[in-house]
Motif scaffolding. Structure first.
Motif, PDB file in Angstrom:
ATOM      1  N   ALA A 169       3.559  83.485  15.725  1.00 33.88           N
ATOM      2  CA  ALA A 169       2.882  84.576  16.418  1.00 33.88           C
ATOM      3  C   ALA A 169       2.703  84.232  17.900  1.00 33.88           C
ATOM      4  CB  ALA A 169       1.534  84.863  15.756  1.00 33.88           C
ATOM      5  N   ALA A 170       2.474  82.955  18.201  1.00 31.47           N
ATOM      6  CA  ALA A 170       2.374  82.541  19.599  1.00 31.47           C
ATOM      7  C   ALA A 170       3.703  82.737  20.314  1.00 31.47           C
ATOM      8  CB  ALA A 170       1.933  81.073  19.684  1.00 31.47           C
ATOM      9  N   LEU A 171       4.807  82.403  19.629  1.00 35.40           N
ATOM     10  CA  LEU A 171       6.130  82.635  20.219  1.00 35.40           C
ATOM     11  C   LEU A 171       6.362  84.124  20.446  1.00 35.40           C
ATOM     12  CD1 LEU A 171       8.374  80.171  18.183  1.00 35.40           C
ATOM     13  CD2 LEU A 171       7.510  79.916  20.519  1.00 35.40           C
ATOM     14  N   GLN A 172       5.904  84.931  19.490  1.00 35.03           N
ATOM     15  CA  GLN A 172       6.064  86.381  19.621  1.00 35.03           C
ATOM     16  C   GLN A 172       5.323  86.884  20.864  1.00 35.03           C
ATOM     17  OE1 GLN A 172       4.383  88.816  16.413  1.00 35.03           O
ATOM     18  NE2 GLN A 172       6.402  89.769  16.208  1.00 35.03           N
ATOM     19  N   ALA A 173       4.144  86.325  21.119  1.00 37.54           N
ATOM     20  CA  ALA A 173       3.385  86.718  22.307  1.00 37.54           C
ATOM     21  C   ALA A 173       4.124  86.307  23.583  1.00 37.54           C
ATOM     22  CB  ALA A 173       1.992  86.092  22.265  1.00 37.54           C
ATOM     23  N   LEU A 174       4.725  85.109  23.570  1.00 35.06           N
ATOM     24  CA  LEU A 174       5.511  84.671  24.735  1.00 35.06           C
ATOM     25  C   LEU A 174       6.719  85.586  24.947  1.00 35.06           C
ATOM     26  CD1 LEU A 174       5.468  80.790  24.240  1.00 35.06           C
ATOM     27  CD2 LEU A 174       4.305  82.094  26.045  1.00 35.06           C
ATOM     28  N   ALA A 175       7.365  85.966  23.860  1.00 33.47           N
ATOM     29  CA  ALA A 175       8.531  86.849  23.973  1.00 33.47           C
ATOM     30  C   ALA A 175       8.124  88.204  24.535  1.00 33.47           C
ATOM     31  CB  ALA A 175       9.201  87.006  22.608  1.00 33.47           C
ATOM     32  N   ALA A 176       6.972  88.704  24.095  1.00 28.84           N
ATOM     33  CA  ALA A 176       6.509  90.008  24.569  1.00 28.84           C
ATOM     34  C   ALA A 176       6.254  89.989  26.072  1.00 28.84           C
ATOM     35  CB  ALA A 176       5.242  90.412  23.820  1.00 28.84           C
ATOM     36  N   ALA A 177       5.906  88.819  26.599  1.00 26.14           N
ATOM     37  CA  ALA A 177       5.667  88.681  28.040  1.00 26.14           C
ATOM     38  C   ALA A 177       6.919  88.197  28.779  1.00 26.14           C
ATOM     39  CB  ALA A 177       4.507  87.707  28.278  1.00 26.14           C
ATOM     40  N   SER A 178       8.068  88.259  28.090  1.00 30.06           N
ATOM     41  CA  SER A 178       9.378  87.895  28.660  1.00 30.06           C
ATOM     42  C   SER A 178       9.513  86.417  29.001  1.00 30.06           C
ATOM     43  CB  SER A 178       9.680  88.739  29.918  1.00 30.06           C
ATOM     44  OG  SER A 178       9.682  90.115  29.596  1.00 30.06           O
ATOM     45  N   TRP A 179       8.641  85.578  28.465  1.00 27.22           N
ATOM     46  CA  TRP A 179       8.720  84.147  28.748  1.00 27.22           C
ATOM     47  C   TRP A 179       9.880  83.470  28.037  1.00 27.22           C
ATOM     48  CZ3 TRP A 179       6.010  80.848  31.943  1.00 27.22           C
ATOM     49  CH2 TRP A 179       4.964  81.441  32.653  1.00 27.22           C
ATOM     50  N   LEU A 180      10.461  84.141  27.037  1.00 23.43           N
ATOM     51  CA  LEU A 180      11.570  83.537  26.303  1.00 23.43           C
ATOM     52  C   LEU A 180      12.919  84.104  26.719  1.00 23.43           C
ATOM     53  CD1 LEU A 180      10.010  83.246  22.737  1.00 23.43           C
ATOM     54  CD2 LEU A 180      10.045  81.569  24.591  1.00 23.43           C
ATOM     55  N   ASP A 181      12.916  84.958  27.752  1.00 23.27           N
ATOM     56  CA  ASP A 181      14.187  85.466  28.274  1.00 23.27           C
ATOM     57  C   ASP A 181      14.903  84.346  29.032  1.00 23.27           C
ATOM     58  OD1 ASP A 181      13.309  87.861  27.293  1.00 23.27           O
ATOM     59  OD2 ASP A 181      12.909  88.766  29.258  1.00 23.27           O
ATOM     60  N   GLU A 182      16.221  84.311  28.895  1.00 23.61           N
ATOM     61  CA  GLU A 182      16.979  83.304  29.629  1.00 23.61           C
ATOM     62  C   GLU A 182      16.976  83.641  31.113  1.00 23.61           C
ATOM     63  OE1 GLU A 182      20.777  82.120  28.126  1.00 23.61           O
ATOM     64  OE2 GLU A 182      20.127  82.362  26.053  1.00 23.61           O
ATOM     65  N   ALA A 183      16.913  82.604  31.923  1.00 23.95           N
ATOM     66  CA  ALA A 183      16.919  82.778  33.372  1.00 23.95           C
ATOM     67  C   ALA A 183      17.936  81.812  33.980  1.00 23.95           C
ATOM     68  CB  ALA A 183      15.522  82.505  33.944  1.00 23.95           C
ATOM     69  N   PRO A 184      18.572  82.194  35.078  1.00 24.63           N
ATOM     70  CA  PRO A 184      19.640  81.357  35.647  1.00 24.63           C
ATOM     71  C   PRO A 184      19.157  79.987  36.125  1.00 24.63           C
ATOM     72  CG  PRO A 184      19.156  83.255  37.049  1.00 24.63           C
ATOM     73  CD  PRO A 184      18.391  83.447  35.784  1.00 24.63           C
ATOM     74  N   TYR A 185      17.882  79.849  36.437  1.00 25.54           N
ATOM     75  CA  TYR A 185      17.363  78.572  36.931  1.00 25.54           C
ATOM     76  C   TYR A 185      16.838  77.675  35.808  1.00 25.54           C
ATOM     77  CZ  TYR A 185      13.458  81.807  36.650  1.00 25.54           C
ATOM     78  OH  TYR A 185      12.583  82.752  36.219  1.00 25.54           O
ATOM     79  N   ASP A 186      16.932  78.119  34.551  1.00 26.49           N
ATOM     80  CA  ASP A 186      16.480  77.291  33.422  1.00 26.49           C
ATOM     81  C   ASP A 186      17.369  76.058  33.273  1.00 26.49           C
ATOM     82  OD1 ASP A 186      14.508  79.112  32.834  1.00 26.49           O
ATOM     83  OD2 ASP A 186      15.578  80.018  31.133  1.00 26.49           O
TER      84      ASP A 186
END
Ligand SMILES: [Zn+2]
Length: 124
Positions: free
Chosen positions: A85-102
């Motif tokens: 559920a914590a991961l789901q909350a991070l995903a909802a806030a776009s924290w799990l989207d891939e980014a070019p600087y990752d």
């Protein structure tokens, strides 16, 4: 974390294989004849006593209620006190989207988190 948690690698050298293929002993890596003995249900937690007839290793599989699914609609609700559920909350806030600087490690971790959530809500 207790000191017991740090002993995982030494007591269960085949843990990764056990998690992937639950018929392989996490202690010795052998066999398909593991004995699942008693299952104890404590509300939202279930403990299953398991032993290996080849190395005589004994352990408990620990299960925690992570989701409920409606039989007719298939609606899934993740338990808010569980990590998914914590991961789901991070995903909802776009924290799990891939980014070019990752970094490569962060990209892999984000992918693992998204895969875990997909597995959790997948119909069985
Ligand atoms: Zn064994």
């Amino acid at each position: 974390m207790t000191s017991k948690a740090t002993n995982v690698a030494t007591r269960f050298p085949h843990a990764a294989k056990y998690f992937a293929e639950s018929w392989v002993c996490p202690c010795c890596g052998q066999g398909d004849e593991l004995n699942a003995d008693v299952t104890l249900n404590y509300g939202t937690e279930v403990f299953e006593k398991v032993s290996c007839p080849k190395c005589f290793g004994e352990w408990k599989n620990e299960y925690r209620l992570h989701a409920i699914r409606h039989n007719e609609t298939g609606d899934v609700v993740l338990n808010p006190s569980q990590p998914l559920a914590a991961l789901q909350a991070l995903a909802a806030a776009s924290w799990l989207d891939e980014a070019p600087y990752d970094s490569d490690e962060l990209t892999a971790a984000k992918r693992q988190a998204r895969d875990a959530m997909a597995m959790a809500v997948r119909a069985s």
